[in-house]
Structures are given as C-alpha cells and as structure tokens.
Design an enzyme around this catalytic site. Structure first.
Site, mmCIF file in Angstrom:
data_model
loop_
_atom_site.group_PDB
_atom_site.id
_atom_site.type_symbol
_atom_site.label_atom_id
_atom_site.label_comp_id
_atom_site.label_asym_id
_atom_site.label_seq_id
_atom_site.Cartn_x
_atom_site.Cartn_y
_atom_site.Cartn_z
ATOM 1 N N GLU A 47 44.347 60.650 50.396
ATOM 2 C CA GLU A 47 44.432 61.449 49.171
ATOM 3 C C GLU A 47 43.740 60.745 48.007
ATOM 4 O O GLU A 47 42.723 60.067 48.185
ATOM 5 C CB GLU A 47 45.895 61.787 48.895
ATOM 6 C CG GLU A 47 46.514 62.538 50.084
ATOM 7 C CD GLU A 47 47.848 63.167 49.791
ATOM 8 O OE1 GLU A 47 48.052 63.696 48.707
ATOM 9 O OE2 GLU A 47 48.703 63.152 50.705
ATOM 10 N N ASP A 82 52.859 72.444 48.122
ATOM 11 C CA ASP A 82 52.510 71.105 48.581
ATOM 12 C C ASP A 82 53.258 70.056 47.773
ATOM 13 O O ASP A 82 53.178 70.031 46.547
ATOM 14 C CB ASP A 82 50.993 70.896 48.423
ATOM 15 C CG ASP A 82 50.534 69.557 48.997
ATOM 16 O OD1 ASP A 82 51.361 68.872 49.616
ATOM 17 O OD2 ASP A 82 49.358 69.213 48.825
HETATM 18 C C1 BGC Z 1 49.450 66.489 50.860
HETATM 19 C C2 BGC Z 1 49.571 67.544 51.932
HETATM 20 C C3 BGC Z 1 50.620 67.138 52.939
HETATM 21 C C4 BGC Z 1 51.927 66.897 52.210
HETATM 22 C C5 BGC Z 1 53.072 66.528 53.132
HETATM 23 C C6 BGC Z 1 50.792 66.097 50.278
HETATM 24 O O1 BGC Z 1 50.668 64.975 49.468
HETATM 25 O O2 BGC Z 1 48.606 66.967 49.827
HETATM 26 O O3 BGC Z 1 48.331 67.746 52.546
HETATM 27 O O4 BGC Z 1 50.759 68.126 53.917
HETATM 28 O O5 BGC Z 1 51.739 65.840 51.283
HETATM 29 O O6 BGC Z 1 52.934 65.259 53.643
#
Ligand code: BGC
Length: 636
Positions: free
Chosen positions: A525, A332
């Site tokens: 997030e 990730d």
């Molecule tokens: C997130 C993921 C996401 C990825 C790509 C990360 O910051 O934790 O859930 O898929 O970014 O955008």
C-alpha cells in the site's frame, strides 16, 4: 413546560413505602445485573425465540430468494445491523460478540494472524468463529475474509503465486482461473470463505505502492483476467466469495494527492472525468458483475467533491443500477470513517445511504451497531435500505452454500500441496518477461560454472513481496516449502554445472555467464509510494562486481513495478522482469535454461524517465517522449 406531581399526605404509609421502594430497587438491580451479565448491559432489541427447525431458510432445496426473504422476516433490526458488520479479528473484544450481535463477517487484515501461525492454527480460529455464529438465535453462518491476493500467503506453508502484475504479463485467463480455484482450496483448508481479490485497479504511475496488485492498466486485460479470477474463486463447490476492488478509478490518483498523512498516491484523489471513468475503469467491473462477483470493495479515494464510499451515484445508480450488481458492497478498512470529517454517526448515515451494504470495522464495532440503529430509529436511514443491504449479504451466503455446509469441512490435503506448487511454478514461467537478450539466453547446460549474485537470488521474501505472512512481507528464506531462485537454479542445472553464489558478486574465478537477481524490498500500500523507483546501490554494485568475472551478465529483476533502469540497461546482456513470482523460484530457472519458453508480455508500459509518468489512459506517455518498452513488449 415541566410537569409537577400533585402533593399527597403519605405519613401513614411510610414504613410500607420504604419496604416497597427497597424491594423494587433490589429487584431492578438484580434484573439489570442479569441483563448486564447476559447482554453486556446493552439493549439488543426484543429477545425472540429461534425460528422453527423447518423454517424455509433452513431448507437447502428452497429457492435462494425465498430463503432470503424468509430469514429476513425473522430478523430484528439489531440482527440485521449485525449482519452488515465486518469486524477485524484483532478488534473483536469477545468471541461471544459474534453470536451476541449476529455479526455478518470477520476479517484478518494482513498480519492479523492466529496465535499459532500454522494452517491448523488458522483452521481452528476459523472454526471457533463459525461455531460461535451458530450459537446465535438465527444461526446465520459467518464470513471470514482475508487478502489471499497471491495465494493464501498469510499462512506459512501456503503455495504463493505470482502477484497479479505477473499474471497480467501471462495474460492467460485459464491459468488465472486455475490459480484462483486452488487458492480457494487452500483457503478452505483453513476454513476461510472470503477472499478480498481480485484487484481491478489500473495503475498509471509506477511510483504507487500497489502497482503489482493490479493485472495491467489496460481495461480489456483487467476485465479478462479479473473475471477469470472471480470464476475460479467462486466455483460453487468451493464455497468461497470473491471481492473485486477498489471501486472505482483506483490507480489514476496523482502523486502528492493522498489524504493519508504518510502516503503520496495511495488514498489520493481521482482526477478523471466521469467519461474517462466510464471508458477506462468501469469495464472491468462490468465484467466482474457478469462473472457474478459476490462482493465489491469501495476505494479509499475521493472523486469530485465526495469520497467514493459516500458517492450514491457511483455505488447505487451506476454499480447496482446500470451494471445490475446483485452482490454486496463492502467498504475498505476504515473507509467508512476515514477522511469523512463529519463524525462517525453522519459517516455511517452517508455511506449506507450511498449504497454501502457491509462496513469493514478494523478498530471498533459497537458504535457502528448503535449508530446505525439510532439512524434507523430517527429515520436517517430507511428500513428498506437496511433490508436491501442484508438481503444482498444473505443471498451471497446462501449462494456459496454456507448454510448447507458443515462447519468442520476442511480440505487439509490441498494446503501447499505438490500439485499446487507445480501450477505455481508454471505460473512463474508464464509471467516473467524477457526484455533483452544479446545472445546470452538460454543458458547452456554444458557450461561448467554459473555465477549467481544479487539481493534477490537467495531470498524468498523478496520473491514473494508483501502480503506474505506479514502485511509488509518478510525478508529472507523463512517460508516453509518455498524455493528461492538460487535453489531453483541448482535444481534445474543438475550436478554437472557448478553454481557459485555470492550476494555481492565477489567471485574469484571466471565464468561465461553471471546471473544477478536484483530486487526491491517488499512493501504494501502507501508504504510503497516511492518518488524515484530505481535499483538499490548494493544491487548495482553486485552487477558491476559480477561483470568482472563473467563474460556475460543477465539481470533478473524482482520488483512490484517497472524500475527506472534506462542508464544501466546498455551494460547488461540480458534482462528478465520476473515481477514478484512467489514461492516457486524454479520457474525462473526453467526459463533461463530454456526448459520453458518465454511467452509473457509487459502488461503495463515501462517508462524511460520520471517525466513520462503518470501514463495516459491510452498507455502513452504524458510528454510524448519514447518509452523504454511499450505495453505488450516482450521477447520470445
Ligand atoms: C486494503 C484492501 C484490503 C483491506 C483488508 C486495506 O488496507 O486497501 O485492499 O483488502 O485492507 O486487509
């Protein structure tokens, strides 16, 4: 010991020697110049001719495993490492790097949009990546991934569905499968073939900024809906891969344990024992593997004394071994490096040896390519591990039909279509939970006037939440094709009912009922980690103001999590938890007027106080006190 060359008398040959030296110097410079021009000065390994046109891997009727092995046999180490790289659109230095390094995938992390942010702009961008991949020696199709976690919502004009928590409340696997399928259709309309969904996280703490991305904290619900989403996404003809995330234990992190400078829970430490992980967090991944999920994304968290992405036991022994996961593991964001504290080279060695197959590279990729090659040369990573990683990636590309589908395939008519919006409206009605109703709902269609107020009443950005156009979402109604709740109420009410709207609830005339749509501002997030999730003062004021003129007041709450409302609830006649319903606000109006019945139930418990959280894995409070509403609660 250094070697010395034996001295020779060379006076007689001096002029010839000069010419020879000069010409070889010039020749070397020219060769280097050509190499630099063609390959950017890098050693890309042996330059081989392309495989024959009838190579087994190019033949659609050959078994997938044979196609994989055949293709692998043609690949150089550099091409293999290229396939293991997932580069963010914004860090791709040159389009040509896609073919030069045989990159396996690109992504648009949220907000990484094309210059022209329309469906056509996205489709053109995707096509440029795919065409460029076909310029490479082996012509391996590229994956292009986005977070379409509530529809293809990066793109203005897409159908935006309820965020996962709302779908958890609907608890309807058929609906979830349909939503995933039409999301794939909208992705394909813009040429995108990889969706970083579903989330299989299990939130235990409403203060976390990602509660709404999860279906529930109940492993059975997550398993049922997560696997339905995977099946819908990956229906063969759709050609889109799903990615279940964030493996493993995500949602259990404790407040204040984050390793990120500005977050509190997100990127935190997993406090669970292995037994608890197996009992409460692993079953959804078992279900995902059974649903044949193409990829699984690792968490940005720590478990015990290692990061999850470094944890060979979890990635290789448990996921690939015990669960027999046949797809590929992807990291990730900056996960391969973040909090590794060991330098990039060692981080790559550790994660790949732990079982990581594809590294998400949001900032740079050349060091990854060089470091992994060096690690193989030095024997720090075995050739077998690389072959395993690449075979897994290729297998999923073959399975999704990418090698056999023409690049320019687009399902343009599907994007934001009327049928998709009808489905989304249905999903909105299936996901809003009726939590209180003191004889106020359904609204009567013979009422003269209804008062409407609140920050979320006429604001599609608040309805859709984050991961809509921008990573952190938008505020306002600038979303083509969408319907705010106010607009939806007007549509459903018809011409005989006057709908009077004032965001702050300042009305001059009486009415029998007022609807106040209160909302959280969008967040994504760790930016949504909130020590005290409560209603905004302006919304509380709007409720108070509306009460002055309305006999009864219904509060409709737009939020990514349960908010602490214990002290206010008694003053309201009705309460609907609408979560983040998406672009079709009329689905809420359908419920309020009783055109559609309330059926949704709470997918997570609703705490009465801060002291009750984090919740225990069995859905009970931490301090044994009574919840405001239990998981599973909801009126009909
Ligand atoms: C997130 C993921 C996401 C990825 C790509 C990360 O910051 O934790 O859930 O898929 O970014 O955008």
């Amino acid at each position: 010991m250094s070697k010395k060359k034996k001295p020779v008398r060379a006076d007689a040959f001096k002029p010839i020697k000069k010419i020879v030296i000069f010409s070889s110097f010039a020749l070397t410079l020219i060769t280097l110049g050509i190499l630099f021009f063609v390959y950017g000065g890098e050693d890309l390994g042996p330059q081989l001719p392309p495989p024959p046109a009838n190579a087994i891997y190019r033949q659609a009727d050959q078994p997938i495993d044979e196609r994989v092995q055949d293709l692998l046999s043609y690949m150089t180490l550099e091409e293999k490492i290229g396939q293991m790289s997932l580069v963010d659109k914004n860090s791709l230095i040159k389009l040509e790097d896609i073919s030069r390094y045989s990159l396996g995938a690109v992504l648009s992390g949220a907000g990484a949009k094309p210059d022209i942010n329309t469906a056509v702009g996205w489709a053109n961008l995707a096509e440029s990546y795919k065409t460029q991949a076909m310029q490479s020696r082996l012509q391996i199709p590229i994956l292009y991934g986005v977070d379409a976690n509530h529809g293809h919502a990066n793109v203005p004009g897409a159908t935006v569905f309820p965020h996962a928590i709302g779908l958890g409340a609907s608890n309807d696997p058929d609906l979830v499968e349909k939503i995933a399928f039409v999301t794939s259709e909208e992705l394909l309309a813009t040429g995108i073939n990889w969706n970083y969904s579903p989330s299989l996280d299990a939130p235990k703490d409403i203060r976390w900024g990602r509660v709404y991305e999860a279906y529930s904290d109940d492993p059975e619900t997550i398993s049922r809906l997560g696997s339905a989403y995977i099946t819908g996404t990956q229906r063969m003809e759709s050609g889109v891969l799903a990615s279940a995330k964030h493996f493993l234990g995500t949602g259990s992190m404790r407040w204040g344990s984050s390793e990120h400078k500005t977050y509190q829970i997100d990127h935190g430490i997993i406090p669970e024992s292995e037994n608890a992980l197996r009992r409460y967090y692993l079953p959804p991944y078992k279900a995902a593997v059974d649903a044949d999920v193409a990829s699984i994304m690792t968490a940005l968290t720590r478990f015990g004394d290692s990061r999850v992405v470094d944890n060979k036991y979890l990635l290789t022994d448990v996921l690939k071994g015990e669960l027999n996961f046949q797809g590929f593991v992807v990291s990730d964001w900056y996960g391969t490096y973040e909090y590794a504290n060991t330098g990039d080279y060692s981080a790559n060695v550790k994660t790949i040896n732990a079982g990581l197959d594809m590294a998400m590279l949001p900032f740079e990729y050349k060091n990854f390519l060089n470091d992994v090659r060096l690690a193989v040369d030095r024997g720090d990573i075995t050739q077998e591990r690389i072959d395993d990683a690449v075979s897994r990636i290729l297998k999923q590309k073959f399975k999704a039909g990418l090698f056999d589908t023409p690049i320019a395939t687009r399902l343009t008519d599907a994007f934001g279509s009327k049928e998709h919006r009808v489905l989304a409206r249905e999903a909105v009605s299936s996901s809003a939970v009726l939590l209180k109703n003191d004889a106020v709902l359904p609204l009567s269609k013979s009422t003269d006037r209804i008062l409407v107020a609140g920050s979320g009443a006429d604001n599609v950005g608040r309805q859709t939440g984050a991961w809509t156009v921008e990573w952190q979402g938008i505020d306002g109604n600038d979303l083509p094709g969408s319907t705010s709740i106010l607009k939806g109420l007007k549509q459903v009410a018809g011409n005989d009912i006057e709908i009077e709207y004032d965001e702050s609830g300042n009305f001059n005339q009486k009415a029998s009922v007022g609807i106040v749509v209160v909302s959280e501002k969008p967040y994504a997030e760790g930016f949504g980690d909130n020590p005290n999730p409560i209603l905004a003062i302006e919304d509380l004021q709007a409720i108070e103001n509306t009460k002055k003129q309305a006999d009864k007041v219904v509060v409709v709450l737009l939020s990514g999590r349960p908010l602490l409302i214990t002290d206010q609830l008694q003053n309201w006649d009705g309460l609907v938890a609408a979560w983040l319903p998406g672009s079709e606000g009329a689905g809420i109006a359908d419920l309020l007027f009783g055109d559609t019945p309330f059926t949704a139930k709470l997918p997570i418990a609703w705490p009465a106080t801060l002291q009750q959280i984090p919740m225990q894995n069995n859905g009970q409070t931490s301090d044994d006190t009574t919840l405001l509403f239990e998981r599973g609660y909801g009126l009909n």
